[in-house]
Enzyme design. Structure first.
Site, short mmCIF file in Angstrom:
data_model
loop_
_atom_site.label_atom_id
_atom_site.label_comp_id
_atom_site.label_asym_id
_atom_site.label_seq_id
_atom_site.Cartn_x
_atom_site.Cartn_y
_atom_site.Cartn_z
N GLU A 35 29.79 44.96 40.94
CA GLU A 35 29.21 44.00 40.38
C GLU A 35 29.96 43.01 39.76
O GLU A 35 31.34 43.60 39.21
CB GLU A 35 28.36 44.55 39.26
CG GLU A 35 27.09 45.42 39.69
CD GLU A 35 26.49 46.30 38.62
OE1 GLU A 35 25.99 47.43 38.97
OE2 GLU A 35 26.56 45.60 37.53
N CYS A 77 32.64 38.26 34.10
CA CYS A 77 32.90 39.77 34.06
C CYS A 77 33.13 40.56 35.57
O CYS A 77 32.43 40.51 36.24
CB CYS A 77 31.73 40.42 33.32
SG CYS A 77 32.04 42.13 32.81
N CYS A 120 33.66 55.06 38.08
CA CYS A 120 34.60 55.16 36.73
C CYS A 120 34.85 56.69 36.70
O CYS A 120 34.22 57.29 36.44
CB CYS A 120 34.19 54.30 35.37
SG CYS A 120 35.69 54.57 34.16
N CYS A 122 32.46 57.88 29.74
CA CYS A 122 32.02 57.49 28.54
C CYS A 122 30.29 57.93 28.57
O CYS A 122 29.69 57.33 29.65
CB CYS A 122 32.11 56.12 28.10
SG CYS A 122 33.86 55.72 28.18
N CYS A 133 27.60 54.87 29.49
CA CYS A 133 27.81 54.14 30.45
C CYS A 133 27.42 54.28 31.97
O CYS A 133 27.67 55.64 32.46
CB CYS A 133 29.40 53.63 30.35
SG CYS A 133 30.03 52.50 31.70
N CYS A 181 27.08 46.86 32.80
CA CYS A 181 27.66 46.64 34.09
C CYS A 181 27.51 48.28 34.69
O CYS A 181 27.79 49.21 34.14
CB CYS A 181 29.10 46.33 33.95
SG CYS A 181 29.35 44.79 34.57
N1 SAH Z 1 36.49 50.51 31.28
C1 SAH Z 1 36.53 49.49 30.34
C2 SAH Z 1 36.27 48.05 30.90
C3 SAH Z 1 35.05 48.16 31.29
S1 SAH Z 1 33.54 48.72 30.31
C4 SAH Z 1 36.42 49.67 29.12
O1 SAH Z 1 35.70 50.46 28.70
O2 SAH Z 1 36.72 48.79 28.16
C5 SAH Z 1 33.43 47.17 29.62
C6 SAH Z 1 32.53 47.36 28.30
O3 SAH Z 1 31.39 47.56 28.24
C7 SAH Z 1 33.08 48.32 27.34
O4 SAH Z 1 33.46 47.88 25.98
C8 SAH Z 1 31.91 49.32 27.69
O5 SAH Z 1 32.05 50.46 26.59
C9 SAH Z 1 30.89 48.50 27.39
N2 SAH Z 1 29.60 49.10 28.06
C10 SAH Z 1 29.28 50.12 28.98
N3 SAH Z 1 28.24 50.49 28.98
C11 SAH Z 1 27.36 49.51 28.23
C12 SAH Z 1 26.04 49.48 27.78
N4 SAH Z 1 25.04 50.20 28.41
N5 SAH Z 1 25.86 48.65 26.71
C13 SAH Z 1 26.85 47.69 26.13
N6 SAH Z 1 28.03 47.92 26.53
C14 SAH Z 1 28.53 48.72 27.64
FE1 SF4 Z 2 34.68 53.64 32.37
FE2 SF4 Z 2 32.23 52.64 31.19
FE3 SF4 Z 2 34.14 54.15 29.86
FE4 SF4 Z 2 34.55 51.77 30.41
S1 SF4 Z 2 32.80 52.35 29.13
S2 SF4 Z 2 35.82 53.35 30.66
S3 SF4 Z 2 33.60 51.66 32.53
S4 SF4 Z 2 32.76 55.08 31.75
#
Ligand code: SAH
Ligand code: SF4
Length: 378
Positions: free
Chosen positions: A91, A112, A119, A123, A126, A361
């Site tokens: 995406e 973005c 991944c 986390c 996510c 995302c």
């Molecule tokens: N892996 C990298 C970049 C991709 S995630 C990282 O974690 O920084 C990009 C951002 O989107 C990160 O700050 C992540 O924590 C946030 N993110 C992920 N899921 C989300 C959600 N459901 N709502 C808001 N932000 C989210």
């Molecule tokens: Fe991976 Fe999502 Fe954590 Fe970013 S926020 S490191 S995309 S699991």
């Protein structure tokens, strides 16, 4: 599988031409077709001799990500779902002028971008990591998201005739549809370091996509060795850290990576980066109800922000299907925001509409993957 030509730096194409007995000036012609005209068919390269077109097509792919679906939110944020050559989905999200997005100035059109399929970092809040990690994106798949999204946006603004409108835009001096990049899509950019840096060199180059390094932000969940490595790169890319908790205790609840790289180690690497680059780092902080939104945490967060002279970007959590986490009430968000302001922190709170698609995302792709899996299962 053949390598995609858009994974190759200008010097590598130059070198290939030389080794295969073609004159050097062909490189400029080829790059023009790839990055100004953005063709996806070797035959379209009108001024390149047929024999060379043939040789190139035998050696390299030239395709771009294919659009599968597009979603639009009320504020005209657009989310694109792309299919790659091997059938994987990724995406990208195109965000119009939006002052609260990663602290970026308001007249910018920001894309973005994803860097991996899935991944590995898991986390808990996510969607991108829910089904694990599949593979790294190749440089051309990273660059291709920008080119394909621009083409898509141009076709929309000009009412559909992509090719004609493109040449018209070129005559007018080439209005950009994307002038700012944030690597905040699916995947952990710094876990795909070499391909990311190669893609960035193409995105950044005048002969390539031509987006300035200062307009490119890389977001990481906190990969300490790669943050230090990035500090040594010659180009001035910006860095955002997904902090999401101002103490190890809070971070460990939601980000497994924080066990490998505790906060003290992460802070040292960030200090090293900002001293070395003279750049302000952005601390991303998703507000998740009952996890990290207590006003009592504002003290420790503001200390970290002051220590790094960093900006803080508060992002209300986007709910993910099947996950229990919730976004705090608007009052709670505002209280947390004010607590940081009162402590002299440079902070933004994303208040835009359109969160039904924005920033969560990985969700669109997850649905597509699961649909595909259930179809094959039948
Ligand atoms: N892996 C990298 C970049 C991709 S995630 C990282 O974690 O920084 C990009 C951002 O989107 C990160 O700050 C992540 O924590 C946030 N993110 C992920 N899921 C989300 C959600 N459901 N709502 C808001 N932000 C989210
Ligand atoms: Fe991976 Fe999502 Fe954590 Fe970013 S926020 S490191 S995309 S699991």
């Amino acid at each position: 599988m053949r390598e995609n030509i858009r994974s190759k730096h200008r010097l590598a194409i130059d070198d290939w031409l030389l080794r295969n007995g073609h004159p050097r000036y062909r490189c400029g012609q080829i790059l023009h077709w790839l990055y100004s005209r953005r063709v996806t068919d070797w035959e379209a390269m009108g001024n390149v001799p047929k024999a060379l077109r043939q040789a190139l097509s035998e050696e390299f792919e030239i395709c771009l990500p294919e659009l599968v679906r597009q979603q639009e939110a009320g504020d005209s944020t657009r989310k694109y779902l792309w299919r790659l050559k091997d059938g994987a989905f990724i995406e990208s999200v195109l965000i119009p002028a939006n002052p609260a997005q990663a602290g970026v100035a308001s007249d910018r059109k920001t894309l973005c971008v994803s860097t991996q399929v899935g991944c590995a970092y898991g986390c808990v809040f996510c969607a991108s990591g829910l089904d694990g990690w599949k593979r790294n994106l190749a440089p051309d798949e990273i660059v291709g998201q920008v080119l394909a999204a621009e083409t898509q946006a141009r076709e929309e603004t000009s009412g559909g005739d992509g090719a004609a409108s493109r040449s018209e835009i070129e005559r007018k001096g080439g209005e950009r549809q994307v002038d700012n990049l944030v690597f905040m899509g699916m995947g952990e950019p710094l876990a795909n370091y070499d391909n990311l840096l190669k893609a960035l060199s193409i995105l950044n180059a005048d002969w390539g996509v031509g987006i300035g390094a200062r307009r490119i932000t890389i977001s990481t969940s906190g990969l300490v060795p790669q943050i230090r490595q990035l500090a040594e790169e010659p180009a001035q890319y910006r860095l955002a850290i997904s902090l999401h908790g101002p103490t190890d205790e809070v971070r460990r609840q939601v980000m497994p990576v924080s066990k490998r790289h505790p906060l003290a180690e992460l802070m040292e690497a960030c200090e090293y980066f900002s001293q070395k680059r003279g750049k302000v780092i952005t601390l991303e902080y998703i507000l998740i109800e009952g996890v990290n939104d207590a006003v009592s945490l504002a003290d420790s967060l503001s200390k970290l922000a002051h220590q790094l002279r960093a900006k803080v970007n508060l992002i209300p959590y986007n709910m993910v299907d099947g996950l229990k986490w919730r976004r705090p009430s608007v009052e709670q968000q505002e209280q947390f925001f004010r607590a940081l302001c009162d402590r002299g922190v440079r902070v933004t709170l994303r208040r835009v509409k359109g969160h039904d698609i924005d920033a969560a995302c990985g969700q669109l792709r997850l649905k597509a993957e699961r649909r595909k899996a259930s179809e094959t299962a039948v």
